[in-house]
Design a protein around this motif. Structure first.
Motif, mmCIF file in Angstrom:
data_model
loop_
_atom_site.group_PDB
_atom_site.id
_atom_site.type_symbol
_atom_site.label_atom_id
_atom_site.label_comp_id
_atom_site.label_asym_id
_atom_site.label_seq_id
_atom_site.Cartn_x
_atom_site.Cartn_y
_atom_site.Cartn_z
ATOM 1 N N GLY A 1 45.125 36.622 26.677
ATOM 2 C CA GLY A 1 44.704 37.698 27.496
ATOM 3 C C GLY A 1 43.699 37.203 28.479
ATOM 4 O O GLY A 1 43.166 37.945 29.354
ATOM 5 N N GLY A 2 43.253 35.748 28.274
ATOM 6 C CA GLY A 2 42.343 35.223 29.183
ATOM 7 C C GLY A 2 42.365 35.202 30.829
ATOM 8 O O GLY A 2 41.479 35.502 31.557
ATOM 9 N N THR A 3 43.805 35.003 31.168
ATOM 10 C CA THR A 3 43.880 34.819 32.475
ATOM 11 C C THR A 3 43.987 36.192 33.214
ATOM 12 O O THR A 3 43.857 36.466 34.263
ATOM 13 C CB THR A 3 45.240 34.376 32.741
ATOM 14 N N THR A 4 44.265 37.436 32.315
ATOM 15 C CA THR A 4 44.072 38.595 32.931
ATOM 16 C C THR A 4 42.733 38.755 33.056
ATOM 17 O O THR A 4 42.460 39.575 34.273
ATOM 18 C CB THR A 4 44.837 39.723 31.864
ATOM 19 N N VAL A 5 41.858 38.912 32.131
ATOM 20 C CA VAL A 5 40.571 38.838 32.439
ATOM 21 C C VAL A 5 40.098 38.115 33.638
ATOM 22 O O VAL A 5 39.106 38.802 34.496
ATOM 23 C CB VAL A 5 39.649 38.424 31.177
ATOM 24 N N ALA A 6 40.431 36.918 33.720
ATOM 25 C CA ALA A 6 39.843 36.227 34.949
ATOM 26 C C ALA A 6 40.498 36.766 36.162
ATOM 27 O O ALA A 6 39.595 36.689 37.202
ATOM 28 C CB ALA A 6 40.377 34.698 34.710
ATOM 29 N N GLY A 7 41.636 37.228 36.290
ATOM 30 C CA GLY A 7 42.259 37.733 37.466
ATOM 31 C C GLY A 7 41.367 39.143 37.959
ATOM 32 O O GLY A 7 41.158 39.458 38.972
ATOM 33 N N VAL A 8 40.880 40.136 36.978
ATOM 34 C CA VAL A 8 40.021 41.196 37.351
ATOM 35 C C VAL A 8 38.728 40.326 38.073
ATOM 36 O O VAL A 8 38.355 41.217 38.878
ATOM 37 C CB VAL A 8 39.608 42.053 35.887
ATOM 38 N N LEU A 9 38.302 39.483 37.231
ATOM 39 C CA LEU A 9 37.038 39.119 37.716
ATOM 40 C C LEU A 9 36.931 38.546 39.258
ATOM 41 O O LEU A 9 36.275 38.840 40.160
ATOM 42 C CB LEU A 9 36.303 37.844 36.752
ATOM 43 N N ILE A 10 37.929 37.756 39.436
ATOM 44 C CA ILE A 10 38.225 36.921 40.762
ATOM 45 C C ILE A 10 38.680 38.009 41.582
ATOM 46 O O ILE A 10 38.032 37.956 42.876
ATOM 47 C CB ILE A 10 39.343 36.040 40.628
ATOM 48 N N ALA A 11 39.513 38.976 41.394
ATOM 49 C CA ALA A 11 40.146 39.844 42.249
ATOM 50 C C ALA A 11 38.782 40.960 42.844
ATOM 51 O O ALA A 11 38.683 41.263 43.909
ATOM 52 C CB ALA A 11 40.997 41.015 41.908
ATOM 53 N N ALA A 12 37.803 41.158 41.691
ATOM 54 C CA ALA A 12 36.776 42.091 42.091
ATOM 55 C C ALA A 12 35.450 41.212 42.827
ATOM 56 O O ALA A 12 35.186 42.022 43.819
ATOM 57 C CB ALA A 12 36.023 42.485 40.815
ATOM 58 N N LEU A 13 35.299 40.056 42.592
ATOM 59 C CA LEU A 13 34.359 39.222 43.305
ATOM 60 C C LEU A 13 35.020 38.899 44.681
ATOM 61 O O LEU A 13 33.865 38.446 45.761
ATOM 62 C CB LEU A 13 33.914 38.110 42.473
#
Length: 366
Positions: A183-195
């Motif tokens: 599930g880590g790439t999903t979490v990373a996607g949220v952070l990157i899209a947000a920032l």
């Protein structure tokens, strides 16, 4: 929210030695002709000289692979090929030496350290030194709840800082940074899209090799996570608590404290890139102490690395995590250090031949 004043990192993190980098660049002009003949290895040697603060570069003798492990609640939405809570299986492969990162580490002379921050298993299933820094078991489902409490986010962040201090104090001279999760790439996607201010579809990749239907579920999860991330964009620890995880908070703390301690780090894939993006928001000089090991194929990684101005060293079509890509860059860095250290310097040879206190030969009589 926190007892950590993350703003202090802005003043604590210094840039690598620019003067030393220039000395290294000038030295190459004497060592190799034509100018630029050694290309990227010479540029890497210049970076190593700057982060080490010395010319010629010291050999890399104590590289460390550091893998942060954790499970993520968002995996319950079937956003990965692997079932939720199964990252412990990947961890066991690292520990028993059968994982790709363990094989390559033996080949390249690096040691591997696995740190369990939030694996979803009983602590007794893993060695005590692996679970010693665990913050919690798994994380909250970021689309509907916080991944961590404020206290857990701070604990994980401080753990990352402490690990950076441990590595710096033990003599580690280069960290190959990796992650291990489901599930880590999903979490990373949220952070990157947000920032980066982008839509979920722009950063949603194939991760563990998902099909189209799984990709759509993953994209929806990232979009839901974005709704929860945007209100806390101004507070990086709150952001990590809302939509990150203990491994993400620890990696971010590690990257910042490593920069404070002048410990160079090679990033791996999209997870370390996402944490680097969070860390850059806290201390804009921190990325000067990092390299990007490889192109992971994740669109979010490309977005994050572009934002923090890092160009990946390798593109081998690797789609695995656990620091494999970062570790593949190690021989290139070792080659750069060896060239800097061992190629003969005509200027130094001439000074040695002249001896201390010697006078130049008189001009011939006309």
């Amino acid at each position: 929210m926190s007892g950590i004043d993350v703003d202090e990192f802005g003043s604590l993190v210094e840039r690598p030695e620019a003067g030393v980098r220039r000395d290294s660049q000038e030295r190459w002009a004497r060592l190799v002709a034509p100018a630029g003949a050694l290309g990227r290895p010479a540029e890497l040697a210049d970076w190593l000289a700057a982060v080490q603060g010395v010319v010629p570069v010291r050999p890399i003798t104590r590289p460390r692979v550091l893998v942060f492990a954790g499970d993520h609640g968002v995996a319950a939405l079937d956003v990965s090929v692997r079932p939720a809570g199964s990252a412990v299986e990947l961890a066991r492969a690292v520990l028993d030496g059968t994982a790709p990162v363990a094989v390559l580490a033996r080949q390249y002379g690096a040691t591997v350290r696995l740190v369990d921050l939030a694996l979803d298993c009983d602590e007794a299933e893993l060695p005590a030194d692996v679970t010693a820094h665990r913050v919690r078991r798994g994380s909250g489902r970021l689309d509907i709840e916080d991944a961590l409490s404020a206290e857990e986010a701070e604990q994980a962040f401080r753990t990352g800082m402490a690990l950076a201090d441990e590595e710096a104090d033990s003599g580690t001279d280069l960290v190959l940074l990796g992650d291990l999760s489901v599930g880590g790439t999903t979490v990373a996607g949220v952070l990157i899209a947000a920032l980066c201010g982008t839509d979920a579809s722009v950063v949603t990749g194939r991760g563990s090799g998902i099909d189209d239907l799984t990709w759509m579920r993953k994209c929806a999860a990232i979009r839901d996570g974005l709704r929860r991330a945007r209100p806390v964009l101004g507070d990086q620890l709150a952001l990590l608590a809302a939509v990150g995880g203990a491994d993400f908070a620890a990696i971010t703390g590690f990257l910042l404290q490593a920069a404070v301690r002048k410990l160079p780090v090679v990033l791996d894939g999209v997870v370390s890139a996402a944490c680097g993006l969070v860390a850059q928001r806290i201390a804009f000089r921190a990325p000067d102490w990092w390299l990007a090991g490889h192109v992971s194929g994740e669109p979010g990684q490309a977005k994050a690395l572009d934002r923090i101005s890092l160009e990946p060293l390798l593109d081998f079509s690797l789609h695995t995590g656990s620091a494999v890509g970062a570790l593949m860059a190690l021989p290139l860095l070792q080659a750069a250090a060896a060239l800097s250290a061992e190629l003969p310097d005509p200027k130094a040879a001439a000074e040695a031949d002249a001896g201390p206190g010697s006078e130049p030969d008189p001009a011939p009589a006309v």
